[in-house]
Motif scaffolding. Sequence first.
Motif, PDB file in Angstrom:
ATOM      1  N   GLY A 142      17.729  46.701  42.692  1.00  0.00           N
ATOM      2  CA  GLY A 142      17.725  45.666  41.671  1.00  0.00           C
ATOM      3  C   GLY A 142      18.987  44.827  41.740  1.00  0.00           C
ATOM      4  N   ARG A 143      19.008  43.797  40.905  1.00  0.00           N
ATOM      5  CA  ARG A 143      20.140  42.867  40.948  1.00  0.00           C
ATOM      6  C   ARG A 143      20.258  42.150  39.606  1.00  0.00           C
ATOM      7  NH1 ARG A 143      20.997  37.284  43.465  1.00  0.00           N
ATOM      8  NH2 ARG A 143      18.729  37.122  43.439  1.00  0.00           N
ATOM      9  N   VAL A 144      21.506  41.825  39.251  1.00  0.00           N
ATOM     10  CA  VAL A 144      21.794  41.106  38.012  1.00  0.00           C
ATOM     11  C   VAL A 144      22.573  39.847  38.349  1.00  0.00           C
ATOM     12  CG1 VAL A 144      23.138  41.144  35.870  1.00  0.00           C
ATOM     13  CG2 VAL A 144      21.820  43.155  36.556  1.00  0.00           C
ATOM     14  N   LEU A 145      22.211  38.733  37.699  1.00  0.00           N
ATOM     15  CA  LEU A 145      22.963  37.496  37.876  1.00  0.00           C
ATOM     16  C   LEU A 145      23.073  36.803  36.529  1.00  0.00           C
ATOM     17  CD1 LEU A 145      24.297  35.411  39.791  1.00  0.00           C
ATOM     18  CD2 LEU A 145      22.057  34.329  39.993  1.00  0.00           C
ATOM     19  N   LEU A 146      24.311  36.526  36.103  1.00  0.00           N
ATOM     20  CA  LEU A 146      24.577  35.754  34.896  1.00  0.00           C
ATOM     21  C   LEU A 146      25.156  34.410  35.327  1.00  0.00           C
ATOM     22  CD1 LEU A 146      24.118  38.482  33.523  1.00  0.00           C
ATOM     23  CD2 LEU A 146      26.087  38.018  32.061  1.00  0.00           C
ATOM     24  N   ARG A 147      24.510  33.332  34.871  1.00  0.00           N
ATOM     25  CA  ARG A 147      24.935  32.004  35.337  1.00  0.00           C
ATOM     26  C   ARG A 147      24.970  31.024  34.171  1.00  0.00           C
ATOM     27  NH1 ARG A 147      22.497  27.355  37.684  1.00  0.00           N
ATOM     28  NH2 ARG A 147      20.405  28.178  37.331  1.00  0.00           N
ATOM     29  N   PRO A 148      26.126  30.401  33.918  1.00  0.00           N
ATOM     30  CA  PRO A 148      26.179  29.377  32.872  1.00  0.00           C
ATOM     31  C   PRO A 148      25.405  28.134  33.291  1.00  0.00           C
ATOM     32  CG  PRO A 148      28.267  29.473  34.057  1.00  0.00           C
ATOM     33  CD  PRO A 148      27.437  30.620  34.549  1.00  0.00           C
ATOM     34  N   SER A 149      24.671  27.538  32.362  1.00  0.00           N
ATOM     35  CA  SER A 149      23.946  26.309  32.650  1.00  0.00           C
ATOM     36  C   SER A 149      24.925  25.182  32.942  1.00  0.00           C
ATOM     37  CB  SER A 149      23.064  25.932  31.464  1.00  0.00           C
ATOM     38  OG  SER A 149      22.560  24.608  31.608  1.00  0.00           O
ATOM     39  N   GLY A 150      24.539  24.306  33.854  1.00  0.00           N
ATOM     40  CA  GLY A 150      25.396  23.179  34.186  1.00  0.00           C
ATOM     41  C   GLY A 150      25.297  22.042  33.188  1.00  0.00           C
ATOM     42  N   THR A 151      24.259  22.044  32.333  1.00  0.00           N
ATOM     43  CA  THR A 151      24.036  20.899  31.445  1.00  0.00           C
ATOM     44  C   THR A 151      23.864  21.277  29.980  1.00  0.00           C
ATOM     45  OG1 THR A 151      21.665  21.040  31.894  1.00  0.00           O
ATOM     46  CG2 THR A 151      22.957  19.544  33.274  1.00  0.00           C
ATOM     47  N   GLU A 152      23.680  22.574  29.669  1.00  0.00           N
ATOM     48  CA  GLU A 152      23.403  22.981  28.293  1.00  0.00           C
ATOM     49  C   GLU A 152      24.323  24.124  27.879  1.00  0.00           C
ATOM     50  OE1 GLU A 152      18.896  23.083  27.505  1.00  0.00           O
ATOM     51  OE2 GLU A 152      19.077  23.447  29.659  1.00  0.00           O
TER      52      GLU A 152
END
Length: 452
Positions: free
Chosen positions: A411-421
Motif C-alpha cells: 500500500g501507499r499514502v500520499l498527502l498533497r496540498p491543492s495548488g488552487t484551493e
Amino acid sequence: MGRLFGTDGVRGVANADLTAELALGLSVAAAHVLAEVGTFEGHRPKAVVGRDPRASGEFLEAAVVAGLASAGVDVLRVGVLPTPAVAYLTGALGADLGVMLSASHNAMPDNGIKFFARGGHKLADELEDRIESVYAEHRTGAPWQRPTGAGVGRVTDYDEGFDRYVDHLTGVLPNRLDGLTVVLDEAHGAASRVSPEAFTRAGATVVTIGAEPDGLNINDGYGSTHLDKLRAAVVEHGAHLGIAHDGDADRCLAVDHEGTEVDGDQILAVLALAMREQGTLRADAVVATVMSNLGFTLAMEREGLRLVQTAVGDRYVLEEMKDKGYALGGEQSGHVIVLDHATTGDGTLTGLLLAARVAGTGRTLKDLASVMERLPQVLVNVPDVDKSRVTTSAELAAAVTDAERELGTTGRVLLRPSGTEPLVRVMVEAADIEQARSVAGRLADAVKSALG
C-alpha cells in the motif's frame, strides 16, 4: 492582477474571464517575447494558430490572429486541430511560436490560450512570466512597438496542416493496424476529423462516436471523462478496443474488448514494454507522477524498468524527460508523451501506438494491460485546512507513519496540498479497497485535527 497563466496556459469562462481584449493583448505580448519582433533586419516572424471547435474559439481566434498580425507576425491559421497538432506544426514549419485555443476537457463555456515556443515546446515558467510582464506594461500605458505598411503580419489559411499532421502520425507507427476494429470517441472535439482519418489510413476498421462537433457539445457526455458510451459501443460492435480523447486530444484513455477501462498507467506500461522490445526506451526508464498507481510501480520493478517520478502535472513529466533524455512518460489521466515523435501529450498518437501493439502482437488489449494490476485507490479531499503545514506537522507525520506501517509494502499514502484551493488531498492505495477506505478516513480525520 493575479497570475494569468495556470498549470496549462490561460483558462477561464470565455467572454467573461477570457475576453477578446485579453486574447489580443496576450498575443501581442507573446509575439514580443517569443518571436522577438523587430530585432532582426528583414526577419518575418511566423506563428501557427489552431483551435478546438468551441463556439467561443471563433472570436478568440480572430482576436489572437489580429494581435499577432498587428505585431508584425505572419500567421498560418490551421483551423480546428488537436493541441499536439499545433505543437507539431509549430516545429515542422519552423514557426517562432504556436497558439492553441482550447480548454481541453473543460465544459463548453470555458476556453483557454496555450502558447508554444520554437520547436513546438511548452513554455517554461520564466517565459510565461515575461509574457505577463509585457502585457501588464501595456495595460499601464506603455505603448506597443507597432509596425506599419508592409511590416504588418499577413494571415494565411494553412489547410495543408491536416494532412501533414496525419502523415506524421501514421509515419511513425511500427506496423499497420489491418484486421483491427477500433471505436473512437472524439468528445465532439478537436480530433473529430484527424483521429478517424489517421486510424483509417493505418488500416483499421473505424467506428466513431462523439465526432459531430457543433461548437456547443464538446465534452458533453463523450470523451475521456465519460467512458460509458465508449464501453457500450466497443461491446456492441465487437471491436478489439476503444480509444477516448478529450476536447483538445492531448490525452488518451482506452477500453478493452470487454468494455473495461485501460487507464494512463496501464497504457504507459504497455508502451514501455513495446518500446524496450523495439530498442527505443532510452535508459530503460519511464517518467510518471507521484499519483501513478502503486500497481504501476510494482509492474515496472518486476519488468526490470526504472520508474522516475515527478510532481503532479504533465509539464513536470515533460521537463524531466527533456532534462534527462528519457523517451516515454505520462500521467494516469492519459497524458502520454513519446518524446521522439511529439513535444507534448498526443492522444491520437498514443491511441495509434497502443492499437499497433495489439495488432503487432496478436494479443488482446486486456492481456497486454494485465502486465500491471491496479491497486484500489481512494482519494479524499479535506477542505478548510492550513495546507501549508502538511510537511511540518508532527501530529500528521505520526498519523502517516502509522498508516504506512499498517499498509506495509502492498500500500501507499500520499498527502498533497491543492495548488488552487484551501484543501489537502489524501490518497491511499491498498490491496483491499475496504482497507484503503478505512486508512483514508482515519488520515482525513488526522488532517482536520492537525491542520484545521
